[in-house]
Design an enzyme around this catalytic site. Structure first.
Site, PDB file in Angstrom:
ATOM      1  N   ASP A 290       5.544 -27.958   4.206  1.00  7.19           N
ATOM      2  CA  ASP A 290       5.298 -28.522   2.981  1.00  7.19           C
ATOM      3  C   ASP A 290       3.865 -29.085   2.957  1.00  7.19           C
ATOM      4  O   ASP A 290       3.135 -29.229   4.043  1.00  7.19           O
ATOM      5  CB  ASP A 290       6.447 -29.658   2.418  1.00  7.19           C
ATOM      6  CG  ASP A 290       6.304 -29.740   0.783  1.00  7.19           C
ATOM      7  OD1 ASP A 290       7.390 -30.127   0.388  1.00  7.19           O
ATOM      8  OD2 ASP A 290       5.400 -29.266   0.429  1.00  7.19           O
TER       9      ASP A 290
HETATM   10  C1  GLC Z   1       4.943 -30.021  -2.894  1.00  7.86           C
HETATM   11  C2  GLC Z   1       6.228 -29.885  -2.706  1.00  7.86           C
HETATM   12  C3  GLC Z   1       6.481 -28.420  -2.504  1.00  7.86           C
HETATM   13  C4  GLC Z   1       5.621 -27.645  -3.155  1.00  7.86           C
HETATM   14  C5  GLC Z   1       4.431 -27.989  -2.266  1.00  7.86           C
HETATM   15  C6  GLC Z   1       3.093 -26.939  -2.936  1.00  7.86           C
HETATM   16  O1  GLC Z   1       4.497 -31.365  -2.515  1.00  7.86           O
HETATM   17  O2  GLC Z   1       6.947 -30.775  -2.224  1.00  7.86           O
HETATM   18  O3  GLC Z   1       7.949 -28.178  -2.974  1.00  7.86           O
HETATM   19  O4  GLC Z   1       6.025 -26.218  -2.869  1.00  7.86           O
HETATM   20  O5  GLC Z   1       3.981 -29.120  -2.597  1.00  7.86           O
HETATM   21  O6  GLC Z   1       2.936 -27.174  -4.304  1.00  7.86           O
END
Ligand code: GLC
Length: 744
Positions: A290
């Protein structure tokens, strides 16, 4: 055809036809794509390999579709293998052009984005879709989302989010499938199928991404990003099943969650990414972190610096680094020092290159970058119709004291509330490229339903939040002139979602007070809730003449809600998550355990609160209809069965009302005596059926030995002989029971 000289030369010497992913994914060394991947890998420098493991966001959010100089240089130098938050056919085409024309090896890019419940045509938030208990509808929503995303140059979505949660203080509850592993697993399969389809050569599907692996939905205190700590038994029985279902449905990517679990951050957790994902589930794709998940392991305190964090992540089995640049900045040195074998880098890059071949990007890097298709597909009427249909199915009727459905011949109708003529909040959180301006507000939906002759009075009444009641007078005056009132209240779309945990989950501002005063006029008031999470609303729940849970329903919200309000669609939704009476009850869920002192109103010394009941405001699986469904007593084909034999349970459901309607027939199970404590009920099946007035239908479920299995005292997945209660009904708290016994 872009001439990718060194690469094409290597490839065409090898040849090889397309094999659908689900077959190829597990094929052996004779796999033609595997040979192509090796031919490209052999050409790559260590820097270029690490580049493939790097995922950056472009600054779309602040700069729009422009290319910050850094990106172009990074792409040209082979320093990133994928970009996210970059979309539209034109923008992705330009970025892809740089990659396949100006870099040394001309390896195409992946383009990812959070297309969670729609790209441009927005569907209900996933929690709302789960409330439909309609897997075809959920699949259709994902399919449309994928078609629009793919038309806009994307080939990867960071969805489905499959984090089971029993804590509505956690704002991301809106993004997932609710509290139950069985319903969550069904929603997982439906979404992966919708996003990915059956083969990757389809240019209107995208890679799915099972997230957030794992148990991100169980942070202590419901506080986002907080510690997750639970037994392996609970982890495997409650939180893992939806992720597993998504992987087994063929999801090609998995995203590591921010949280630690049992003391080890998911981003550096080889038990999760190796033993379970690769070992037990034979996952063939690649794992992405993430956002800055690698860096965050320094804050977790399991590594001293980013270089060590990168080493821990890559050795744990994480192949792509989203936005922390830890791999870009340190992995080369780690390989030089022997901390990370280059073979591990090669394995990670193989997974990523394999994916790009699978998508056909080496053959046609621009297959997703077609402006004409983009204009034709986005917001098409077909997609609006799909959005409206899924939205209607997601609405849950919580109360109805004879108010709904309203007559379309109504003379004067008051439409009131801060969300009555609102569009922006209908797209909810995680709304991709969705725009409020494309939405149909509730007021617009009602106006188009009733036509020009209807006398519709509108008053905002109050804001979503704040103490100002100055708009009440106008709203009450409108109500007094009307034959009925529709009140639209709830949350702002930024009140549920990431980083929005709340200790108090009440209806914000003066909205509930406005509802009280409107109800006091004596007019029939239908309250339309628009929110991302379960809310604590004791007065509404016990006094609203009618109460509809409408979540954030997306682009066609206004039309869908009007369809239900005026009876063109009989509400069929059921709650996918428990609504508490009070935050003090949380975590509260239907599949609780009996304890040694189960609640007994006649005994002080039993498990309870002395200030509120144990029971929820609204239970899992609950939802009313404009008609009435009657259930016969369930029957089983055998009350005693041998291990390995199937058990069939049958119930007759009758529509005893005047309107056709859909009912979600739910099957629950209780293991009465086992080697560990077991929940008082667990969902083991559901069927959504349509019945005409007066129609009766037999509904049958077949249970196999696996349905009786659980993690025993020794953590073996097995069914134990003994007696079980099977329960069938239209809500977890309204079931009829039949007992069966398993013998060896
Ligand atoms: C965010 C989220 C994740 C998302 C990623 C990209 O912090 O936790 O669900 O896909 O960043 O946007």
């Amino acid at each position: 055809m872009i001439i990718l000289l060194p690469v094409l030369l290597g490839i065409f010497l090898l040849g090889g036809a397309f094999i659908p992913a689900h077959e190829k994914a597990r094929s052996g060394p004779e796999d033609p794509i595997a040979r192509k991947v090796d031919s490209v890998l052999a050409l790559m420098t260590l820097e270029e390999k690490i580049g493939q493991m790097t995922l950056y966001t472009t600054d779309w959010g602040s700069t729009g579709p422009t290319i910050r100089p850094g990106y172009a240089d990074d792409i040209r130098a082979g320093n990133c293998g994928a970009l996210f938050n970059s979309h539209t056919a034109a923008f992705t085409r330009e970025l892809q052009r740089i990659a396949v024309e100006e870099s040394r090896l001309k390896i195409p890019l992946l383009f990812g984005f959070d297309v969670v419940h729609g790209y441009k045509t927005m569907f209900p938030i996933p929690l709302g879709q789960a409330a439909s208990w309609d897997m075809e509808a959920i699949e259709r929503a994902a399919e449309v989302a994928a078609a629009e995303a793919a038309a806009a140059g994307l080939n990867w979505t960071f969805a489905p989010m499959l984090d089971v949660t029993r804590d509505p203080r956690w704002g991301r509850v809106m993004e997932g499938p609710g509290e139950d592993p069985f319903l969550g697993a069904a929603a997982a399969r439906a979404q992966v199928k919708g996003f990915q389809g059956d083969s990757f050569d389809n240019a209107d599907r995208v890679l799915a991404c099972v997230k957030h692996f794992a148990a991100y939905g169980a942070p202590i205190g419901g506080r986002d990003y907080n510690t997750v700590d639970m037994s392996e038994r609970t982890f495997r029985e409650v939180y893992l099943p939806p992720y597993r279902a998504g992987v087994e449905a063929g999801a090609w990517t998995v995203m590591a969650s921010f949280n630690d679990i049992d003391g080890v951050p998911a981003t550096g957790n080889s038990w999760l990414m190796g033993d379970i994902l690769r070992g037990e589930w034979n996952f063939p794709g690649f794992v992405v972190t993430d956002y800055t998940g690698i860096n965050e392991m320094v804050s977790h305190g399991v590594v001293a610096n980013e270089k060590e964090a990168g080493e821990l992540a890559v050795l744990a089995g994480v192949e792509m680094d989203m936005q922390s640049a830890a791999y870009q900045n340190h992995l080369k040195q780690s390989v030089r020092e022997g901390k990370v074998p280059e073979a591990r880098i090669d394995e990670a890059v193989r997974h990523i290159l394999y994916t790009k071949f699978l998508l056909g990007l080496f053959d046609d890097p621009y297959k997703f970058c077609n402006k004409e298709r983009e204009q034709r597909v986005l917001l098409s009427q077909e997609h609006q119709d799909a959005s409206r249909d899924v939205a209607r199915r997601s609405i849950v009727l919580l109360r109805n004291e004879g108010v709904l459905p309203l007559s379309k011949e109504i003379k004067t109708l008051a439409v009131i509330g801060p969300l009555a003529d609102d569009k922006d909040n209908l797209i909810g959180a995680w709304s991709g490229a969705g725009e409020g301006r494309h939405c149909v507000s509730l007021l617009t939906g009602i106006r188009s339903k009733l036509g020009k002759e209807a006398n519709i009075l509108y008053a905002k009444g109050c804001e979503i939040e704040g103490d100002d009641q100055s708009g009440f007078a106008e709203a009450l005056a409108a109500a007094r002139k009307a034959d009925a009132v529709i009140l639209a209240i709830g949350e702002h779309k930024d009140m549920s979602g990431e980083a929005t945990s709340k200790a108090m989950i009440r209806i914000p501002g003066q909205q509930e007070e406005l509802a009280r005063q409107l109800a006091a006029t004596g007019k029939p008031v239908a309250v339309v809730l628009m929110n991302g999470r379960p809310l604590v609303m004791p007065w509404l729940a016990e006094n609203a003449p009618a109460l509809l849970e409408c979540w954030w329903l997306g682009t066609q919200a206004g039309n869908a809600i009007a369809d239900v309000l005026f009876g063109d669609y009989n509400p069929s939704g059921k709650l996918p998550i428990t609504f508490p009476r009070h935050e003090g009850q949380i975590p509260i869920y239907y599949s609780y355990k009996n304890t040694g002192r189960p609640f007994n109103p006649d005994s002080k010394w039993t498990t309870k609160y002395i200030d509120i009941p144990n029971t929820p405001q609204f239970p899992f699986g609950y939802g009313l209809s404009y008609t009435t469904f009657r259930y016969s007593a369930p029957k089983v084909d055998r009350a005693v069965f041998r291990r390995g034999q199937e058990v069939k349970i049958t119930v007759t459901v009758e529509n005893a009302g005047r309107l056709a309607g859909e009912e979600v027939v739910q099957l629950y199970l209780r293991d009465l005596v086992a080697s560990t404590t077991r929940p008082v009920k667990e969902l083991k099946g559901f069927q959504k059926i349509m019945l005409k007035p007066g129609e009766r239908r037999e509904v049958q479920f077949t249970l196999t030995e696996n349905d009786f299995a659980f993690y025993t005292r020794t953590m073996q997945w097995a069914a134990e002989t003994g007696s079980f209660d099977l329960m069938v009904g239209g809500s977890s708290d309204e079931v009829q029971t039949v007992r069966v016994t398993m013998i060896e």
